[in-house]
Design a protein around this motif. Structure first.
Motif, PDB file in Angstrom:
ATOM      1  N   MET A  56       1.129  -1.791   0.031  1.00 31.19           N
ATOM      2  CA  MET A  56       0.807  -0.303   0.114  1.00 31.19           C
ATOM      3  C   MET A  56       1.113   1.350  -0.041  1.00 31.19           C
ATOM      4  O   MET A  56       2.152   1.491   0.755  1.00 31.19           O
ATOM      5  CB  MET A  56      -0.894   0.110   1.233  1.00 31.19           C
ATOM      6  N   ASN A  72       0.790   4.609   1.478  1.00 29.04           N
ATOM      7  CA  ASN A  72       0.690   5.474   1.964  1.00 29.04           C
ATOM      8  C   ASN A  72       1.649   6.203   2.144  1.00 29.04           C
ATOM      9  O   ASN A  72       1.605   7.279   3.574  1.00 29.04           O
ATOM     10  CB  ASN A  72       0.063   4.502   3.305  1.00 29.04           C
ATOM     11  N   GLY A  73       3.265   6.314   2.314  1.00 29.98           N
ATOM     12  CA  GLY A  73       4.342   6.190   3.150  1.00 29.98           C
ATOM     13  C   GLY A  73       4.468   6.776   4.225  1.00 29.98           C
ATOM     14  O   GLY A  73       5.415   7.259   4.337  1.00 29.98           O
ATOM     15  N   GLU A 116       2.975   1.158   7.015  1.00 31.14           N
ATOM     16  CA  GLU A 116       1.810   0.693   6.188  1.00 31.14           C
ATOM     17  C   GLU A 116       1.368   0.002   6.790  1.00 31.14           C
ATOM     18  O   GLU A 116      -0.125  -1.050   7.186  1.00 31.14           O
ATOM     19  CB  GLU A 116       2.511  -0.783   4.961  1.00 31.14           C
ATOM     20  N   ASN A 117       2.420  -0.514   8.063  1.00 26.41           N
ATOM     21  CA  ASN A 117       1.288  -1.326   9.858  1.00 26.41           C
ATOM     22  C   ASN A 117       0.152  -0.077  10.615  1.00 26.41           C
ATOM     23  O   ASN A 117      -0.302  -0.396  11.310  1.00 26.41           O
ATOM     24  CB  ASN A 117       2.372  -2.587  10.269  1.00 26.41           C
ATOM     25  N   LEU A 118       0.600   1.113  10.318  1.00 28.73           N
ATOM     26  CA  LEU A 118       0.014   1.803  10.746  1.00 28.73           C
ATOM     27  C   LEU A 118      -1.187   1.818  11.092  1.00 28.73           C
ATOM     28  O   LEU A 118      -1.934   1.931  10.350  1.00 28.73           O
ATOM     29  CB  LEU A 118       0.753   3.345  11.114  1.00 28.73           C
ATOM     30  N   VAL A 119      -2.233   2.254  12.011  1.00 30.57           N
ATOM     31  CA  VAL A 119      -3.298   2.413  11.578  1.00 30.57           C
ATOM     32  C   VAL A 119      -3.002   4.029  11.936  1.00 30.57           C
ATOM     33  O   VAL A 119      -2.911   4.595  12.795  1.00 30.57           O
ATOM     34  CB  VAL A 119      -4.505   2.353  13.112  1.00 30.57           C
ATOM     35  N   VAL A 120      -4.209   4.870  10.460  1.00 33.59           N
ATOM     36  CA  VAL A 120      -4.277   6.420  10.871  1.00 33.59           C
ATOM     37  C   VAL A 120      -5.349   6.596  11.632  1.00 33.59           C
ATOM     38  O   VAL A 120      -6.879   6.655  11.021  1.00 33.59           O
ATOM     39  CB  VAL A 120      -3.904   6.888   9.537  1.00 33.59           C
ATOM     40  N   ASP A 121      -5.268   8.185  12.393  1.00 37.62           N
ATOM     41  CA  ASP A 121      -6.510   8.625  12.549  1.00 37.62           C
ATOM     42  C   ASP A 121      -6.404  10.316  12.408  1.00 37.62           C
ATOM     43  O   ASP A 121      -5.427  10.928  12.275  1.00 37.62           O
ATOM     44  CB  ASP A 121      -6.722   8.608  14.014  1.00 37.62           C
TER      45      ASP A 121
END
Lengths: 46, 469
Positions: A1, A3-4, A7-12
């Motif tokens: 993915m 996303n820069g 890629e294992n992080l949850v984004v909020d």
């Protein structure tokens, strides 16, 4: 993915604000200035 | 036809809302323990789907089994041993007090839907005859002193005073006096000021006070210019004069001094079809906004609710796709009292961390109940007055939201919608233990609103990926 970031992080919202704040610092671009979170005529500040 | 206007909107147990957010992300939101919308990377999304299965229930684990479990736990999407990971202490945990200071019970316009009791409308200027409608100098100083004493005695960490009315700028001299007095008392409380204005004021007279005391400014607007001018007009000798142009000039003047006003838009049956035009315009000039539904004394017809719900759902879906990436969607395109990272038992903090003070120094639960004061801070203490919130049957639910009963406590959206404005519900049904008169709009819109917040968040996340790769 692509996303820069890790890629294992949850984004909020909190994480994005950190990124955007850092980016604004580097580019001197400020985010849109708006009212505080509890700004409304009801003061929903629970 | 809407079949159900009463009863819980959705009787499912609160759980997870999940779905796709754009092409790259999955998202999850916990209705039972709202901690904001979360965008999940593929492995974490896959793990959550496997744990949830066919239900929407929040999964409970005995212990984390794989790294993705820890991420889900950290973000409040699973429990471990039936417990959520505690949230970090936030500045909002300090004791706060928000006060609506009704500095003027007069207004220079006269919106048909205004809910302020006994408001003097269409007052052009505060002259001697109208002075009874604004706070007097002695009361302004007394209110400031009492608030300072209350904050000091109760270890209030943060006090926010919002000047409102009526049109508060009609009493700008008194506002200035109040601010000077409160700040001179030097209480160990962080004090901030805001103002809720209709934007019809003389900028040279008013803006210096905003700047001097670092005001946050909210302006009420009724949609697009055509709609706005039909509702918000001044009465001139030759008839009505719309206020849109004056307000736009004042917004520019505010921006010139670094104040970016926040726009409050009341949705009514006559303006709901142009929300998209309203949003496009104000986001283009860099103003965040909140949409809220009219609070009248009458029940809302099912067909109207259905139309407004459909319009709002379409709007939020669409706006999330093209709204500027610089905004924070759940704040700058906010809906009603919804706050996606707070667990609520009732929609507002009235009678706990919030109350209203009238121009005469009377204390009431909020601006909708200025006609039901529980005390008077000039002849009594604030503590005595707000102590009555817990015993007065008209305010006890607000003071102790867990005592609320009725259908909202059984609804899937009990901790997010939280029943809408309780005073509006009371106005219509005579009690607060009922779903909002706008229940259908709230319940049907909520999942789409969460989806819209997720979509916009994903667009912002993708923007960062382009920059960082």
């Amino acid at each position: 993915m692509e996303n820069g970031i890790n890629e294992n992080l949850v984004v909020d919202e909190a994480m994005l604000r950190q990124w955007e704040s850092a980016q604004a610092h580097h580019t001197s671009q400020s985010a849109i200035a708006t009212e505080s979170d509890d700004d409304c005529d009801c003061q929903d500040c629970d | 036809m809407i079949e159900k206007l009463h009863g819980p909107f959705s009787a499912r147990l609160p759980g997870l809302i999940t779905g796709a957010a754009g092409d790259s992300w999955r998202f999850a939101f916990n209705l039972l323990e709202p901690r904001g919308v979360k965008l999940l990377p593929p492995n974490t999304a896959k793990r959550l789907d496997a744990l949830v299965g066919d239900s929407n229930a929040v999964p409970n684990l005995k212990a984390p089994e794989i790294p993705e479990d820890s991420a889900l736990y950290e973000h409040g999407l699973v429990t471990i041993g039936s417990r959520y990971q505690p949230t970090a202490a936030r500045p909002t945990d300090e004791r706060t007090l928000n006060v609506w200071l009704h500095i003027s019970n007069a207004c220079n316009i006269g919106c048909f839907y205004c809910y302020i009791p006994d408001l003097q409308k269409n007052v052009v200027k505060i002259h001697e005859r109208a002075r009874q409608f604004v706070v007097d100098d002695t009361s302004a100083k007394a209110i400031a002193k009492r608030l300072a004493e209350h904050c000091a005695a109760n270890q209030i960490g943060r006090l926010h005073v919002k000047f409102a009315g009526g049109e508060p700028t009609l009493a700008i001299r008194e506002i200035d006096l109040f601010c000077e007095e409160l700040m001179s008392l030097r209480v160990p409380t962080k004090i901030s000021f805001g103002i809720l204005t209709n934007g019809v004021f003389s900028p040279d007279v008013v803006i210096p006070t905003f700047v001097n005391f670092k005001f946050k400014v909210s302006i009420s607007i009724d949609g697009t210019q055509a709609n706005h001018d039909k509702i918000r007009f001044t009465r001139a000798s030759r008839g009505r004069s719309g206020t849109w142009s004056t307000i736009q000039e004042n917004i520019l003047r505010l921006k010139e001094v670094g104040i970016n006003p926040y726009i409050l838009h009341t949705i009514t049956r006559s303006n709901f079809t142009q929300i998209d035009l309203f949003a496009e315009y104000f986001s283009s000039i860099g103003c965040g906004f909140r949409l809220s539904l009219e609070r009248s004394d009458h029940a809302v017809e099912p067909e109207l609710q259905k139309k407004i719900s459909g319009t709002l759902t379409h709007f939020y879906r669409s706006f999330s796709e093209f709204a500027p990436l610089e905004i924070r969607f759940d704040r700058d395109a906010k809906f009603s009292e919804w706050t996606l990272d707070k667990k609520k038992h009732i929609a507002c903090s009235s009678c706990r961390k919030y109350f209203a003070i009238s121009q005469r120094g009377e204390i009431s639960s909020c601006q909708m109940r200025l006609d039901e004061p529980v005390g008077d801070l000039i002849s009594d203490s604030i503590q005595n007055a707000i102590g009555r919130f817990s015993t007065d049957k008209r305010t006890s639910i607000l003071h102790s939201p867990l005592s609320k009963i009725g259908d909202c406590t059984q609804c899937e959206y009990r901790h997010t919608c939280a029943g809408g404005c309780p005073q509006h519900t009371r106005n219509v049904y005579g009690e607060m233990d009922r779903p909002s008169p706008w229940c259908y709009v709230y319940g049907s819109l909520f999942p789409a609103y969460v989806q819209a917040c997720a979509t916009h968040l994903a667009r912002r996340a993708n923007k960062h990926s382009a920059h960082t790769l």
